[in-house]
Design an enzyme around this catalytic site. Structure first.
Site: not given
Length: 278
Positions: A208, A248, A252
């Site tokens: 993302h 996350h 990350d």
């Protein structure tokens, strides 16, 4: 007894080869050999001179720090404050690392981002409707990223962002499979979150965030500054949401941001390489 005066003025090598079949009675091969020897002697003399000049083997130079002056040493902080700050940070985190009490086996990971977003996590856990709404908005943002990256290639003829995304997602797939992190205990899933349908996903690293960075980098290159700023803001909100839902870990997200910059740069190098081959 008659003496040929011109022969006395000739070089010894020529006198030796006077009785040859070359032009003007000279042995061309012998003259060439003497010239090569003179050239070798000049090279040897030059190499010896370089050796003495640099205090070592030919081509080596004296250490750079010998050229430092007092003003250069004390002026480093003024001229290079950022590297100096990183130098201080290096020693600070070395101390933290070597004195830190490590998380014992079987315990949940200690994540600073989770600690900061505890109130938001509790809110979303108590209000599934808000969680689903934010998940849907985040999915829409992911669709915007994908749409822009493909638009830049298919419509505007600039494939760099698409190449970057392909590099990034391939690397993410490899790393995500090699090290499969455990799902956080307080994870809040949603059926409308991307990937839609509560499917499994790789935690490391965040695609993302990386895709958003790739899109915003392309926007900045084509002077779409306002749109790039909007994507940066939305990316920040996305990071806050992913931490709040425990979608996350902080590492990350940080790695995802760095990956977006890295693979955008690699895609640029790839483009330059292919352009030179034309």
């Amino acid at each position: 007894m008659d003496v040929d005066v011109s022969s006395l003025r000739s070089p010894p090598s020529i006198l030796i080869n006077r009785h040859s079949n070359g032009p003007n009675g000279l042995d061309v091969n012998a003259v060439k050999l003497v010239g090569e020897r003179d050239l070798d002697r000049k090279k040897e003399k030059r190499a010896t001179s370089e050796f003495g000049k640099h205090g070592g083997a030919a081509g080596m130079r004296s250490p750079f720090f010998l050229k430092w002056r007092v003003g250069d040493v004390f002026g480093v902080v003024r001229r290079h404050p950022i590297p100096c700050a990183f130098s201080v940070a290096l020693f600070f985190f070395m101390h933290v690392e070597y004195t830190l009490r490590m998380t014992p086996p079987g315990s949940p990971p200690l994540d600073f981002g989770f600690a900061v977003t505890v109130p938001l996590n509790r809110l979303l856990a108590s209000r599934p409707d808000i969680n689903n709404l934010l998940a849907a908005l985040n999915t829409a943002f992911v669709a915007m990223q994908s749409w822009y990256i493909l638009w830049a290639w298919v419509i505007e003829g600039r494939p760099r962002a698409t190449i970057s995304a392909l590099f990034m997602f391939t690397c993410r797939g490899i790393l995500g499979y090699l090290t499969q992190l455990p799902l956080p205990e307080e994870f809040l899933g949603s059926g409308v979150d991307f990937p839609v349908g509560n499917t499994s996903f790789f935690l490391f690293f965040s695609g993302h965030v990386a895709a958003s960075v790739i899109a915003s980098q392309d926007m900045q290159r084509v002077k779409r500054s306002k749109l790039a700023f909007t994507f940066h803001v939305l990316n920040f909100l996305q990071i806050v949401r992913l931490l709040s839902t425990r979608g996350h870990y902080t590492i990350d997200l940080a790695a995802g941001y760095a990956a977006g910059i890295l693979f955008d740069s690699l895609a640029g190098k790839y483009e330059n390489y292919k352009n030179k081959q034309r």
